[in-house]
Design a protein around this motif. Structure first.
Motif, PDB file in Angstrom:
ATOM      1  N   THR A 275     -17.248 -23.914  -6.029  1.00 47.11           N
ATOM      2  CA  THR A 275     -18.114 -23.332  -7.048  1.00 47.11           C
ATOM      3  C   THR A 275     -19.030 -22.241  -6.484  1.00 47.11           C
ATOM      4  N   ASN A 276     -18.801 -21.870  -5.247  1.00 49.48           N
ATOM      5  CA  ASN A 276     -19.624 -20.839  -4.607  1.00 49.48           C
ATOM      6  C   ASN A 276     -21.107 -21.179  -4.634  1.00 49.48           C
ATOM      7  N   GLY A 277     -21.441 -22.409  -4.283  1.00 47.97           N
ATOM      8  CA  GLY A 277     -22.845 -22.776  -4.161  1.00 47.97           C
ATOM      9  C   GLY A 277     -23.216 -24.095  -4.804  1.00 47.97           C
TER      10      GLY A 277
ATOM     11  N   VAL B 207     -21.989 -38.233  -4.746  1.00 47.08           N
ATOM     12  CA  VAL B 207     -21.156 -37.020  -4.779  1.00 47.08           C
ATOM     13  C   VAL B 207     -21.652 -36.079  -5.867  1.00 47.08           C
ATOM     14  N   GLY B 208     -21.921 -36.620  -7.059  1.00 43.77           N
ATOM     15  CA  GLY B 208     -22.367 -35.778  -8.165  1.00 43.77           C
ATOM     16  C   GLY B 208     -23.693 -35.095  -7.891  1.00 43.77           C
ATOM     17  N   TYR B 209     -24.672 -35.865  -7.463  1.00 39.32           N
ATOM     18  CA  TYR B 209     -25.998 -35.304  -7.203  1.00 39.32           C
ATOM     19  C   TYR B 209     -25.955 -34.278  -6.076  1.00 39.32           C
ATOM     20  N   ASP B 210     -25.245 -34.603  -5.003  1.00 38.31           N
ATOM     21  CA  ASP B 210     -25.183 -33.704  -3.852  1.00 38.31           C
ATOM     22  C   ASP B 210     -24.395 -32.427  -4.139  1.00 38.31           C
ATOM     23  N   SER B 211     -23.615 -32.410  -5.210  1.00 39.92           N
ATOM     24  CA  SER B 211     -22.797 -31.246  -5.552  1.00 39.92           C
ATOM     25  C   SER B 211     -23.538 -30.202  -6.379  1.00 39.92           C
ATOM     26  N   LEU B 212     -24.751 -30.524  -6.835  1.00 39.57           N
ATOM     27  CA  LEU B 212     -25.470 -29.634  -7.750  1.00 39.57           C
ATOM     28  C   LEU B 212     -26.029 -28.392  -7.066  1.00 39.57           C
ATOM     29  N   ILE B 213     -25.996 -27.305  -7.797  1.00 41.42           N
ATOM     30  CA  ILE B 213     -26.651 -26.072  -7.387  1.00 41.42           C
ATOM     31  C   ILE B 213     -28.124 -26.148  -7.820  1.00 41.42           C
ATOM     32  N   LYS B 214     -28.969 -25.282  -7.313  1.00 39.42           N
ATOM     33  CA  LYS B 214     -30.353 -25.219  -7.770  1.00 39.42           C
ATOM     34  C   LYS B 214     -30.347 -24.971  -9.277  1.00 39.42           C
ATOM     35  N   GLY B 215     -31.057 -25.822 -10.003  1.00 37.84           N
ATOM     36  CA  GLY B 215     -31.098 -25.710 -11.462  1.00 37.84           C
ATOM     37  C   GLY B 215     -30.020 -26.519 -12.164  1.00 37.84           C
TER      38      GLY B 215
END
Length: 160
Positions: free
Chosen positions: A49-51, A68-76
């Motif tokens: 996802t490029n970030g 996995v879900g939480y750690d995969s989030l981008i800022k915002g």
């Protein structure tokens, strides 16, 4: 995935620990699939996802899927937990406002959301769901497979 597409979505990444379910997700139109048990699952999503992901919907709700879900989030980004598998998620509090992430639960939708879903289905048709039939006497085996997460789609039990 069919509803995601009907709503204009085009880049769903599906995470699952079962290779059969990952293959089913590919066939159903997922942009990519990730093995949720991989040590670098979150990093794979960040790279794809490029970030990081703007939105994560956790349909399992285990400690592992939450991490996995939480750690995969981008800022915002926003993490929505639907699944009720059980477990916990320990997060450091300062990064939540610094990353401006949202953690949200969803158990049932509202009446207006249901009306919106029905309108969408009327316009686009029902999404295809794999349906298998099994004899009624297989009920215990089917329930065991369901508990083990081995059922893809739905199973209809039929009497002889």
């Amino acid at each position: 995935l069919a509803l995601h597409k009907a709503m204009g979505g085009h880049s769903a990444i599906v995470v699952d620990i079962d290779p059969v379910k990952r293959e089913a997700a590919k066939k159903a139109g997922a942009k990519a699939v990730v093995d949720g048990s991989a040590a670098n699952a979150s990093q794979q999503i960040i790279d794809m996802t490029n970030g990081g992901a703007w939105g994560v919907i956790d349909l399992v709700g285990s400690s592992q899927s939450a991490r996995v879900g939480y750690d995969s989030l981008i800022k915002g980004g926003k993490y929505v937990i639907v699944g009720l598998y059980g477990g916990d998620l320990t997060v450091s509090l300062p990064p939540i406002p610094m990353r401006a992430v949202t953690i949200q639960g969803s158990y049932v939708g509202s009446l207006p959301e249901m009306k919106e879903l029905i309108d969408l289905v009327r316009k686009t048709g029902l999404p295809p769901v794999p349906v298998a039939t099994r004899p009624l006497e297989d009920v215990n085996a089917v329930m065991d497979e369901l508990r083990a997460g081995k059922i893809i789609g739905r199973v209809v039990l039929t009497p002889n």
